[in-house]
Design a protein around this motif. Structure first.
Motif, PDB file in Angstrom:
ATOM      1  N   ARG A  48       0.740  -1.371  -0.230  1.00 35.11           N
ATOM      2  CA  ARG A  48      -0.021  -0.045   0.268  1.00 35.11           C
ATOM      3  C   ARG A  48       1.198   1.657  -0.067  1.00 35.11           C
ATOM      4  N   THR A  49       0.450   2.348  -0.447  1.00 33.91           N
ATOM      5  CA  THR A  49       1.256   2.516  -0.823  1.00 33.91           C
ATOM      6  C   THR A  49       0.773   4.321  -1.057  1.00 33.91           C
ATOM      7  N   TYR A  50       1.343   5.626  -1.559  1.00 35.21           N
ATOM      8  CA  TYR A  50       0.605   6.933  -1.749  1.00 35.21           C
ATOM      9  C   TYR A  50       0.561   6.541  -3.026  1.00 35.21           C
ATOM     10  N   ALA A  51      -0.273   7.203  -3.709  1.00 33.83           N
ATOM     11  CA  ALA A  51      -0.459   7.197  -5.941  1.00 33.83           C
ATOM     12  C   ALA A  51      -0.220   8.236  -6.547  1.00 33.83           C
ATOM     13  N   ASP A  52       0.054   9.038  -5.688  1.00 33.63           N
ATOM     14  CA  ASP A  52       1.002  10.334  -6.673  1.00 33.63           C
ATOM     15  C   ASP A  52       1.849  10.690  -5.925  1.00 33.63           C
ATOM     16  N   ASP A  70     -10.174  -7.773   0.550  1.00 37.41           N
ATOM     17  CA  ASP A  70     -10.697  -7.750   2.128  1.00 37.41           C
ATOM     18  C   ASP A  70     -10.297  -7.946   2.890  1.00 37.41           C
ATOM     19  N   TRP A  71      -8.817  -8.582   2.689  1.00 33.83           N
ATOM     20  CA  TRP A  71      -7.629  -8.882   3.748  1.00 33.83           C
ATOM     21  C   TRP A  71      -6.904  -7.443   4.137  1.00 33.83           C
ATOM     22  N   MET A  72      -7.230  -6.592   2.504  1.00 38.21           N
ATOM     23  CA  MET A  72      -6.509  -5.517   3.119  1.00 38.21           C
ATOM     24  C   MET A  72      -6.782  -3.949   4.487  1.00 38.21           C
ATOM     25  N   THR A  73      -8.510  -4.767   4.536  1.00 35.10           N
ATOM     26  CA  THR A  73      -9.260  -4.079   5.258  1.00 35.10           C
ATOM     27  C   THR A  73      -8.478  -3.341   6.700  1.00 35.10           C
ATOM     28  N   PRO A  74      -7.763  -3.791   7.559  1.00 31.19           N
ATOM     29  CA  PRO A  74      -7.358  -3.440   8.719  1.00 31.19           C
ATOM     30  C   PRO A  74      -5.820  -2.514   8.517  1.00 31.19           C
ATOM     31  N   MET A  75      -5.413  -2.799   7.712  1.00 28.56           N
ATOM     32  CA  MET A  75      -4.328  -2.195   6.664  1.00 28.56           C
ATOM     33  C   MET A  75      -4.847  -0.359   6.298  1.00 28.56           C
ATOM     34  N   ARG A  76      -6.177  -0.511   5.637  1.00 26.12           N
ATOM     35  CA  ARG A  76      -6.534   0.777   4.723  1.00 26.12           C
ATOM     36  C   ARG A  76      -7.208   1.344   6.643  1.00 26.12           C
ATOM     37  N   GLU A  77      -7.444   0.692   7.523  1.00 22.02           N
ATOM     38  CA  GLU A  77      -8.248   1.040   8.963  1.00 22.02           C
ATOM     39  C   GLU A  77      -6.877   1.697   9.249  1.00 22.02           C
ATOM     40  N   ALA A  78      -5.795   0.690   9.578  1.00 21.46           N
ATOM     41  CA  ALA A  78      -4.935   1.762  10.389  1.00 21.46           C
ATOM     42  C   ALA A  78      -4.451   2.959   9.941  1.00 21.46           C
ATOM     43  N   GLU A  79      -3.845   2.772   8.248  1.00 21.43           N
ATOM     44  CA  GLU A  79      -3.789   4.129   7.671  1.00 21.43           C
ATOM     45  C   GLU A  79      -4.941   5.270   7.846  1.00 21.43           C
ATOM     46  N   GLU A  80      -6.700   5.240   7.702  1.00 25.69           N
ATOM     47  CA  GLU A  80      -7.078   6.378   8.453  1.00 25.69           C
ATOM     48  C   GLU A  80      -6.927   6.117  10.273  1.00 25.69           C
ATOM     49  N   ARG A  81      -6.640   4.736  10.588  1.00 23.99           N
ATOM     50  CA  ARG A  81      -6.429   6.303  12.000  1.00 23.99           C
ATOM     51  C   ARG A  81      -4.589   7.111  12.560  1.00 23.99           C
ATOM     52  N   GLY A 129      -2.944  12.441   0.874  1.00 23.45           N
ATOM     53  CA  GLY A 129      -3.493  12.103  -1.017  1.00 23.45           C
ATOM     54  C   GLY A 129      -3.754  10.577  -0.618  1.00 23.45           C
ATOM     55  N   ARG A 130      -4.542  10.374  -2.012  1.00 22.07           N
ATOM     56  CA  ARG A 130      -4.940   9.217  -2.466  1.00 22.07           C
ATOM     57  C   ARG A 130      -3.945   8.047  -1.643  1.00 22.07           C
ATOM     58  N   ARG A 131      -4.632   6.742  -1.290  1.00 15.86           N
ATOM     59  CA  ARG A 131      -4.004   5.828  -1.134  1.00 15.86           C
ATOM     60  C   ARG A 131      -4.344   4.796  -2.086  1.00 15.86           C
ATOM     61  N   VAL A 132      -3.558   3.641  -2.230  1.00 14.81           N
ATOM     62  CA  VAL A 132      -3.321   2.990  -3.154  1.00 14.81           C
ATOM     63  C   VAL A 132      -2.799   1.772  -3.343  1.00 14.81           C
ATOM     64  N   ALA A 133      -3.299   0.380  -2.894  1.00 15.52           N
ATOM     65  CA  ALA A 133      -3.316  -0.860  -2.972  1.00 15.52           C
ATOM     66  C   ALA A 133      -2.293  -1.179  -4.209  1.00 15.52           C
ATOM     67  N   MET A 134      -1.481  -2.327  -3.968  1.00 18.07           N
ATOM     68  CA  MET A 134      -0.840  -2.586  -5.552  1.00 18.07           C
ATOM     69  C   MET A 134       0.192  -3.798  -5.217  1.00 18.07           C
ATOM     70  N   VAL A 135       0.124  -4.823  -6.862  1.00 17.52           N
ATOM     71  CA  VAL A 135       0.498  -5.683  -6.347  1.00 17.52           C
ATOM     72  C   VAL A 135       1.267  -6.296  -7.655  1.00 17.52           C
ATOM     73  N   ARG A 136       2.371  -7.362  -7.723  1.00 17.15           N
ATOM     74  CA  ARG A 136       3.382  -7.622  -8.399  1.00 17.15           C
ATOM     75  C   ARG A 136       3.113  -8.851  -8.166  1.00 17.15           C
ATOM     76  N   ARG A 137       2.552  -9.241  -9.132  1.00 14.34           N
ATOM     77  CA  ARG A 137       2.389 -11.030  -9.901  1.00 14.34           C
ATOM     78  C   ARG A 137       4.354 -11.146 -10.446  1.00 14.34           C
ATOM     79  N   LEU A 138       4.711 -12.578  -9.498  1.00 18.54           N
ATOM     80  CA  LEU A 138       5.500 -12.784 -10.244  1.00 18.54           C
ATOM     81  C   LEU A 138       5.646 -14.563 -10.593  1.00 18.54           C
ATOM     82  N   ALA A 139       7.645 -13.916 -12.058  1.00 17.44           N
ATOM     83  CA  ALA A 139       7.248 -15.599 -12.052  1.00 17.44           C
ATOM     84  C   ALA A 139       6.990 -16.382 -11.659  1.00 17.44           C
ATOM     85  N   ASP A 140       7.322 -17.804 -12.489  1.00 22.46           N
ATOM     86  CA  ASP A 140       7.694 -19.225 -11.967  1.00 22.46           C
ATOM     87  C   ASP A 140       9.046 -19.195 -12.312  1.00 22.46           C
TER      88      ASP A 140
END
Length: 165
Positions: free
Chosen positions: A111-115, A136-147, A154-165
């Motif tokens: 999770r990070t700042y979008a901009d 949904d499993w990121m809800t506790p992280m988002r709630e901690a950021e809100e606290r 600024g806008r926060r965004v969740a991101m993922v990198r899929r890794l090659a096998d």
């Protein structure tokens, strides 16, 4: 300064909070009124399930990756700005992906700042894509950021990198 990334040792842990604090000060250049909570100690980070990678001796950057039931999550990646723009963040991120793969993982989330240029745009250049919808499993992280009221900067965004096998 070498960009050799290595697992953190007990001797590295006391210096991690200072490295993070130096990185946090970089946000003063883009945000008004930054008042982050004090960084977590290296010892506290090492006690959490996951792994810590560092660069430098003494340490000038680190990556903290958590092992969650849902997979691997990059909780923090920081390089002291005095050592920035030398590829150390990229080296840490590449090492994180290799380590996750070696541990059987197939993706890394964050999770990070979008901009903020050294946040989502940096991760995007390294193969991370926005994670939408946010699981949904990121809800506790988002709630901690809100606290901590991180959204006021600024806008926060969740991101993922899929890794090659």
């Amino acid at each position: 300064m070498t960009s050799h990334v290595r697992p953190a040792t007990a001797a590295d842990l006391p210096g991690l909070a200072a490295v993070e604090a130096s990185g946090d000060r970089l946000f003063d250049t883009v945000f008004d009124g930054v008042d982050w909570p004090p960084p977590e100690s290296g010892e506290a980070r090492a006690a959490r399930a996951g792994f810590l990678l560092v660069v430098g001796d003494p340490v000038v950057g680190f990556a903290h990756v958590l092992s969650l039931a849902q997979g691997w999550h990059l909780e923090q990646l920081v390089v002291d700005p005095a050592h920035g723009r030398r590829g150390l963040g990229s080296a840490l991120l590449d090492a994180v992906c290799r380590e996750v793969t070696s541990r059987g993982g197939d993706r890394v989330s964050l999770r990070t700042y979008a901009d903020v240029p050294w946040n989502a745009p940096f991760y995007g250049r390294h193969g991370f894509d926005p994670l939408t919808p946010e699981p949904d499993w990121m809800t506790p992280m988002r709630e901690a950021e809100e606290r901590m009221d991180l959204m006021r900067f600024g806008r926060r965004v969740a991101m993922v990198r899929r890794l090659a096998d």
